[in-house]
Design a protein around this motif. Structure first.
Motif, PDB file in Angstrom:
ATOM      1  N   GLY A  47       0.812  -1.215   0.000  1.00 18.44           N
ATOM      2  CA  GLY A  47       0.000   0.000   0.000  1.00 18.44           C
ATOM      3  C   GLY A  47       0.839   1.256   0.000  1.00 18.44           C
ATOM      4  N   GLN A  48       0.221   2.360  -0.417  1.00 13.11           N
ATOM      5  CA  GLN A  48       0.865   3.670  -0.416  1.00 13.11           C
ATOM      6  C   GLN A  48       0.741   4.260   0.974  1.00 13.11           C
ATOM      7  OE1 GLN A  48       2.287   5.756  -3.084  1.00 13.11           O
ATOM      8  NE2 GLN A  48       2.576   3.696  -3.851  1.00 13.11           N
ATOM      9  N   GLY A  49       1.866   4.588   1.568  1.00  7.79           N
ATOM     10  CA  GLY A  49       1.852   5.206   2.886  1.00  7.79           C
ATOM     11  C   GLY A  49       3.112   4.888   3.653  1.00  7.79           C
ATOM     12  N   GLU A  50       3.345   5.664   4.709  1.00  8.59           N
ATOM     13  CA  GLU A  50       4.584   5.556   5.476  1.00  8.59           C
ATOM     14  C   GLU A  50       4.613   4.405   6.459  1.00  8.59           C
ATOM     15  OE1 GLU A  50       5.904   9.217   7.184  1.00  8.59           O
ATOM     16  OE2 GLU A  50       5.451  10.354   5.373  1.00  8.59           O
ATOM     17  N   ASN A  51       3.451   3.878   6.819  1.00  8.34           N
ATOM     18  CA  ASN A  51       3.424   2.754   7.750  1.00  8.34           C
ATOM     19  C   ASN A  51       2.172   1.919   7.518  1.00  8.34           C
ATOM     20  OD1 ASN A  51       1.266   4.011   9.285  1.00  8.34           O
ATOM     21  ND2 ASN A  51       2.852   5.362  10.108  1.00  8.34           N
ATOM     22  N   ALA A  52       2.124   0.769   8.150  1.00  9.36           N
ATOM     23  CA  ALA A  52       1.011  -0.160   7.934  1.00  9.36           C
ATOM     24  C   ALA A  52      -0.334   0.427   8.361  1.00  9.36           C
ATOM     25  CB  ALA A  52       1.278  -1.461   8.687  1.00  9.36           C
ATOM     26  N   GLU A  53      -0.330   1.257   9.390  1.00 12.01           N
ATOM     27  CA  GLU A  53      -1.588   1.810   9.899  1.00 12.01           C
ATOM     28  C   GLU A  53      -2.201   2.840   8.951  1.00 12.01           C
ATOM     29  OE1 GLU A  53       1.263   1.740  11.898  1.00 12.01           O
ATOM     30  OE2 GLU A  53       0.628  -0.152  12.786  1.00 12.01           O
ATOM     31  N   SER A  54      -1.358   3.595   8.249  1.00 12.80           N
ATOM     32  CA  SER A  54      -1.877   4.665   7.407  1.00 12.80           C
ATOM     33  C   SER A  54      -1.845   4.358   5.908  1.00 12.80           C
ATOM     34  CB  SER A  54      -1.093   5.959   7.664  1.00 12.80           C
ATOM     35  OG  SER A  54       0.255   5.799   7.240  1.00 12.80           O
ATOM     36  N   ALA A  55      -1.227   3.256   5.512  1.00 10.82           N
ATOM     37  CA  ALA A  55      -1.100   2.932   4.087  1.00 10.82           C
ATOM     38  C   ALA A  55      -2.449   2.566   3.471  1.00 10.82           C
ATOM     39  CB  ALA A  55      -0.115   1.785   3.894  1.00 10.82           C
ATOM     40  N   ALA A  56      -2.693   3.090   2.285  1.00  9.20           N
ATOM     41  CA  ALA A  56      -3.888   2.734   1.518  1.00  9.20           C
ATOM     42  C   ALA A  56      -3.546   1.480   0.714  1.00  9.20           C
ATOM     43  CB  ALA A  56      -4.290   3.870   0.595  1.00  9.20           C
ATOM     44  N   VAL A  57      -4.146   0.365   1.066  1.00  7.89           N
ATOM     45  CA  VAL A  57      -3.820  -0.918   0.444  1.00  7.89           C
ATOM     46  C   VAL A  57      -4.182  -0.902  -1.036  1.00  7.89           C
ATOM     47  CG1 VAL A  57      -4.270  -3.395   0.465  1.00  7.89           C
ATOM     48  CG2 VAL A  57      -4.096  -2.150   2.611  1.00  7.89           C
ATOM     49  N   GLU A  58      -3.202  -1.243  -1.871  1.00 10.53           N
ATOM     50  CA  GLU A  58      -3.408  -1.313  -3.313  1.00 10.53           C
ATOM     51  C   GLU A  58      -3.578  -2.753  -3.785  1.00 10.53           C
ATOM     52  OE1 GLU A  58       0.100   0.650  -4.733  1.00 10.53           O
ATOM     53  OE2 GLU A  58      -0.894   2.595  -4.732  1.00 10.53           O
ATOM     54  N   ARG A  59      -2.820  -3.657  -3.190  1.00  7.79           N
ATOM     55  CA  ARG A  59      -2.895  -5.077  -3.553  1.00  7.79           C
ATOM     56  C   ARG A  59      -2.761  -5.906  -2.291  1.00  7.79           C
ATOM     57  NH1 ARG A  59       0.962  -3.065  -6.866  1.00  7.79           N
ATOM     58  NH2 ARG A  59       2.690  -4.281  -6.041  1.00  7.79           N
ATOM     59  N   ALA A  60      -3.465  -7.025  -2.274  1.00  7.51           N
ATOM     60  CA  ALA A  60      -3.337  -7.973  -1.171  1.00  7.51           C
ATOM     61  C   ALA A  60      -3.591  -9.374  -1.713  1.00  7.51           C
ATOM     62  CB  ALA A  60      -4.333  -7.643  -0.062  1.00  7.51           C
ATOM     63  N   VAL A  61      -2.839 -10.326  -1.181  1.00  9.75           N
ATOM     64  CA  VAL A  61      -2.999 -11.720  -1.589  1.00  9.75           C
ATOM     65  C   VAL A  61      -2.937 -12.606  -0.352  1.00  9.75           C
ATOM     66  CG1 VAL A  61      -2.025 -11.412  -3.900  1.00  9.75           C
ATOM     67  CG2 VAL A  61      -0.507 -12.032  -2.004  1.00  9.75           C
ATOM     68  N   THR A  62      -3.442 -13.820  -0.502  1.00  7.46           N
ATOM     69  CA  THR A  62      -3.335 -14.816   0.555  1.00  7.46           C
ATOM     70  C   THR A  62      -2.329 -15.870   0.121  1.00  7.46           C
ATOM     71  OG1 THR A  62      -5.167 -16.090  -0.369  1.00  7.46           O
ATOM     72  CG2 THR A  62      -5.703 -14.472   1.349  1.00  7.46           C
ATOM     73  N   LEU A  63      -1.683 -16.484   1.099  1.00  9.00           N
ATOM     74  CA  LEU A  63      -0.702 -17.525   0.814  1.00  9.00           C
ATOM     75  C   LEU A  63      -0.767 -18.571   1.913  1.00  9.00           C
ATOM     76  CD1 LEU A  63       1.713 -18.548  -0.898  1.00  9.00           C
ATOM     77  CD2 LEU A  63       3.189 -17.183   0.598  1.00  9.00           C
ATOM     78  N   THR A  64      -1.035 -19.790   1.530  1.00  9.66           N
ATOM     79  CA  THR A  64      -1.025 -20.924   2.435  1.00  9.66           C
ATOM     80  C   THR A  64       0.056 -21.874   1.955  1.00  9.66           C
ATOM     81  OG1 THR A  64      -3.398 -20.687   2.814  1.00  9.66           O
ATOM     82  CG2 THR A  64      -2.414 -22.808   3.385  1.00  9.66           C
ATOM     83  N   CYS A  65       0.910 -22.327   2.848  1.00  5.88           N
ATOM     84  CA  CYS A  65       2.028 -23.179   2.435  1.00  5.88           C
ATOM     85  C   CYS A  65       1.927 -24.624   2.921  1.00  5.88           C
ATOM     86  CB  CYS A  65       3.343 -22.567   2.894  1.00  5.88           C
ATOM     87  SG  CYS A  65       3.724 -21.021   2.030  1.00  5.88           S
ATOM     88  N   ALA A  66       1.167 -24.900   3.946  1.00  4.87           N
ATOM     89  CA  ALA A  66       1.074 -26.270   4.441  1.00  4.87           C
ATOM     90  C   ALA A  66      -0.384 -26.707   4.457  1.00  4.87           C
ATOM     91  CB  ALA A  66       1.663 -26.358   5.841  1.00  4.87           C
ATOM     92  N   PRO A  67      -0.703 -27.864   3.982  1.00  6.92           N
ATOM     93  CA  PRO A  67       0.189 -28.931   3.535  1.00  6.92           C
ATOM     94  C   PRO A  67       0.700 -28.765   2.100  1.00  6.92           C
ATOM     95  CG  PRO A  67      -2.056 -29.699   3.422  1.00  6.92           C
ATOM     96  CD  PRO A  67      -2.091 -28.312   4.019  1.00  6.92           C
ATOM     97  N   ARG A  68       0.072 -27.888   1.328  1.00  6.38           N
ATOM     98  CA  ARG A  68       0.569 -27.630  -0.036  1.00  6.38           C
ATOM     99  C   ARG A  68       0.328 -26.160  -0.359  1.00  6.38           C
ATOM    100  NH1 ARG A  68      -4.008 -30.217  -0.034  1.00  6.38           N
ATOM    101  NH2 ARG A  68      -5.793 -29.466  -1.158  1.00  6.38           N
ATOM    102  N   PRO A  69       1.117 -25.591  -1.267  1.00 13.42           N
ATOM    103  CA  PRO A  69       0.953 -24.175  -1.622  1.00 13.42           C
ATOM    104  C   PRO A  69      -0.424 -23.881  -2.222  1.00 13.42           C
ATOM    105  CG  PRO A  69       3.055 -25.012  -2.404  1.00 13.42           C
ATOM    106  CD  PRO A  69       2.270 -26.197  -1.941  1.00 13.42           C
ATOM    107  N   ALA A  70      -1.022 -22.797  -1.751  1.00  6.69           N
ATOM    108  CA  ALA A  70      -2.348 -22.395  -2.242  1.00  6.69           C
ATOM    109  C   ALA A  70      -2.554 -20.926  -1.918  1.00  6.69           C
ATOM    110  CB  ALA A  70      -3.427 -23.252  -1.578  1.00  6.69           C
ATOM    111  N   GLY A  71      -3.686 -20.402  -2.336  1.00  8.25           N
ATOM    112  CA  GLY A  71      -4.045 -19.013  -2.057  1.00  8.25           C
ATOM    113  C   GLY A  71      -4.130 -18.209  -3.330  1.00  8.25           C
ATOM    114  N   SER A  72      -4.333 -16.909  -3.177  1.00 14.74           N
ATOM    115  CA  SER A  72      -4.465 -16.036  -4.341  1.00 14.74           C
ATOM    116  C   SER A  72      -3.118 -15.476  -4.812  1.00 14.74           C
ATOM    117  CB  SER A  72      -5.438 -14.890  -4.026  1.00 14.74           C
ATOM    118  OG  SER A  72      -4.931 -14.092  -2.970  1.00 14.74           O
TER     119      SER A  72
END
Length: 146
Positions: A47-72
């Motif tokens: 996201g655009q911004g100086e820190n996590a609290e104030s950043a405007a999220v532009e992209r987000a994905v999910t990631l699961t690694c166990a038991p096998r890789p998955a997510g967006s």
């Protein structure tokens, strides 16, 4: 008055019988383990911004690694392999040197990771001066490039 007490007594006796008959089925079962793997499920955001609290999220994905890789995540298998290689230490995924030539413009971009990695809570964030320095810092890595 006697009939009323009798009716209440009969109703109470009937309720006691019903409760006694169903008492065994009302017990909840103990939770069972569903997997032999420690959970690894993350949400990664840019996201655009100086820190996590104030950043405007532009992209987000999910990631699961166990038991096998998955997510967006667009490269889930490569991202999981990269994270396994560094033991989930996200700081190791950010390079300090690069051949990229970037402007010195201050338009901060913040990358955040939250969730669970190998059963441990993760809350990691880093901020780059701009998009160019972010791309240079992340290089060819898969985990934080989405």
């Amino acid at each position: 008055m006697r009939r009323t007490l009798k009716a209440v007594g009969a109703a109470a006796a009937a309720a006691t019988c019903v409760l006694a008959a169903t008492a065994g089925t009302a017990q909840a079962e103990a939770p069972q383990a569903k997997s032999l793997y420690a959970p690894s499920a993350l949400v990664l955001a840019i996201g655009q911004g100086e820190n996590a609290e104030s950043a405007a999220v532009e992209r987000a994905v999910t990631l699961t690694c166990a038991p096998r890789p998955a997510g967006s995540h667009p490269s889930a298998a490569a991202a999981c392999a990269e994270l396994a290689k560094v033991g989930g230490e996200f700081t190791q995924l950010v390079g300090t040197t690069s051949d990229a030539i970037c402007t010195k413009e201050w338009r901060p971009v913040t990358v955040t990771v939250g969730g669970v990695w190998n059963g441990k809570h993760v809350n990691w964030t880093t901020t780059f001066a701009n998009q160019c320095t972010m791309k240079a810092g992340l290089g060819e890595g898969a985990a934080l490039t989405f």
